[in-house]
Design an enzyme around this catalytic site. Structure first.
Site, PDB file in Angstrom:
ATOM      1  CG  ASP A  80     -11.353  -5.122  -9.306  1.00 39.42           C
ATOM      2  OD1 ASP A  80     -12.218  -5.041  -8.757  1.00 39.42           O
ATOM      3  OD2 ASP A  80     -10.471  -4.311  -9.930  1.00 39.42           O
ATOM      4  CE  LYS A 119       0.142   4.567   2.306  1.00 44.47           C
ATOM      5  NZ  LYS A 119       0.500   3.956   1.297  1.00 44.47           N
ATOM      6  CB  SER A 125      -1.308   0.437   2.092  1.00 45.01           C
ATOM      7  OG  SER A 125      -0.030   0.657   1.228  1.00 45.01           O
TER       8      SER A 125
END
Length: 452
Positions: free
Chosen positions: A313, A327, A302
């Site tokens: 990224d 998740k 999470s």
């Protein structure tokens, strides 16, 4: 009369729940005729519920209260949606609020329910559960000799909580090991969500969960390590998110922002396109752009995956370890006045590149498994995708399947134990490799600067 009253109450309940969800959207009903037909079906089903309710309260072998039955029905409705939606009664809601503040009573263990057993997601550092050696993936089968099968997760949690200083016996089943019992003494759990230590010329920061004070704790750790090592001598930082089960979204955004100068951190997309939210970084990197390595494993979930995904990224950090839990959904806590709250999955989150990690996880840039002397079947790897009713990944093509772990059979790692500063660093192979990688990157940067 009782039945009419009950049906009216059920109708109000259904409309109240609907209103809670509709808070995020004001889409009008397109066809009144269809709405009327749906209403007729809904009231017919509510009539069925009323019939079952009355029969149970009248004929069940033991007396049960209306409150028990209604709360169980609400919780059943929510838990049938996905593994992370559920009902919190007034006491549970209060406990949850205390936990997010970073201090609560108990054993210090993050748990979920799977196949009728309580499953350990992660023990919290320096707590009774951690000191007893409980590991992610362990199953708790009995509490004080009483089987957990048939209990709800909340029932089991309530049994594990209690007065500080009292003990409870847990029966534990662990893959590739004989079942065993362990006695734990309940304690006041004070979570220091950010811990730090100096590793020569590198700063090591471990975040165990994302509670209200996580960002401030991490910021203080960076400042402290920079002073100890020397501003001109520090080579970089290791951010350890292994076995971090997540927590507050705003803290995950703040931690990510601490290392980024600009750009998107995460976006959340719900059922309605107009409710899409994007969270962006602000200028100011607390480490002034120093090399960063982030450690993750299958216990990183999470909020941990939001941080790892954003830094990956943006190519701000090298992600090291093993694939994360997967998740990729957001839960909203919706208060129900005088009746606690409900935790409802309201959105999926996406990394800056637009990828969803739901049931897929974050793949590390450099895979480093924790050394272990035992082996188990790689099919036993736990992940979000294993949960019953887990959300699907809406970015995969129709015929695609979520990629499975291609591990060669090493036992799931326990980064919490290995990352404990008091443990021998020889036991933490992943941390050792992260330090090596960071020093290599720092050396390359120095040589590149000199060449210019």
């Amino acid at each position: 009369m009782m039945r009419k009253t009950l049906l009216a109450a059920c109708a109000v309940l259904a409309l109240s729940v609907g209103t809670g969800v509709a808070y995020f959207s004001s889409t009008p009903v397109a066809h009144a005729e269809t709405a009327t037909k749906d209403e007729e079906n809904t009231y017919g089903l509510l009539d069925l519920f009323g019939s079952v309710f009355e029969r149970v309260r009248r004929d069940y072998v033991e007396e049960v209260t209306d409150k028990q039955l209604i709360e169980a029905a609400i919780n059943g409705m929510l838990t049938s949606l996905d593994p992370h939606s559920n009902y919190l009664n007034a006491d549970s809601y209060k406990d949850m609020q205390v936990q997010t503040r970073g201090e609560f009573g108990g054993l210090g263990i993050e748990v979920s329910m799977e196949n009728g057993f309580v499953k350990v997601v992660s023990p919290i550092d320096d707590t009774p559960a951690f000191r007893a050696g409980l590991k992610p993936g362990d199953y708790i089968t009995h509490l004080d000799g009483k089987s957990v099968q048939g209990m709800t997760l909340q029932d089991a949690v309530d049994m594990m909580r209690g007065k500080v200083g009292t003990s409870i016996k847990l029966s534990v089943s662990r893959k590739s090991a004989e079942p065993f019992d362990v006695s734990l003494v309940r304690d006041t759990i004070k979570i220091k969500s950010a811990r730090s230590q100096r590793e020569g010329d590198i700063g090591y920061i471990r975040i165990t969960s994302f509670s209200e004070k996580t960002y401030e704790g991490m910021k203080d750790a960076i400042d402290k390590l920079t002073r100890e090592i020397g501003k001109d001598k520090v080579k970089g930082f290791v951010l350890d998110l292994r076995n971090n089960p997540g927590g507050l979204l705003d803290q995950a955004i703040a931690v990510s922002d601490a290392f980024l100068e600009s750009g998107e951190i995460v976006s959340t997309r719900s059922r309605h396109a107009e409710d899409t939210q994007r969270f962006n970084a602000h200028s100011g990197d607390l480490t002034n752009g120093l090399p960063l390595v982030v450690l993750i494993n299958d216990g990183s979930a999470s909020a941990s995956e939001i941080v790892a995904g954003a830094l990956q990224d943006h190519k701000r950090a090298i992600i090291v370890g093993t694939k994360s839990f997967g998740k990729g959904s957001v839960q909203t806590i919706i208060p129900l006045p005088s009746h606690g709250a409900m935790r409802l999955t309201t959105a999926r989150y996406y990394t800056p590149s637009g990828r969803s990690i739901q049931a897929v996880g974050i793949e590390p840039d450099i895979e480093v498994k924790q050394l272990s002397v035992s082996e188990i079947n790689p099919a036993h790897r736990r992940a979000e995708a294993d949960y019953r009713n887990a959300l699907t990944n809406d970015t995969l093509k129709k015929d695609d399947k979520a990629p499975q772990d291609q591990a060669d059979g090493n036992e799931p790692e326990n980064g919490v134990e290995a990352a404990n500063p008091e443990e021998s660093k020889l036991k933490d192979y992943q941390l050792a490799r992260a330090l090596d990688i960071l020093r290599g990157v720092a050396l390359y940067r120095e040589r590149d600067t000199m060449a210019r």
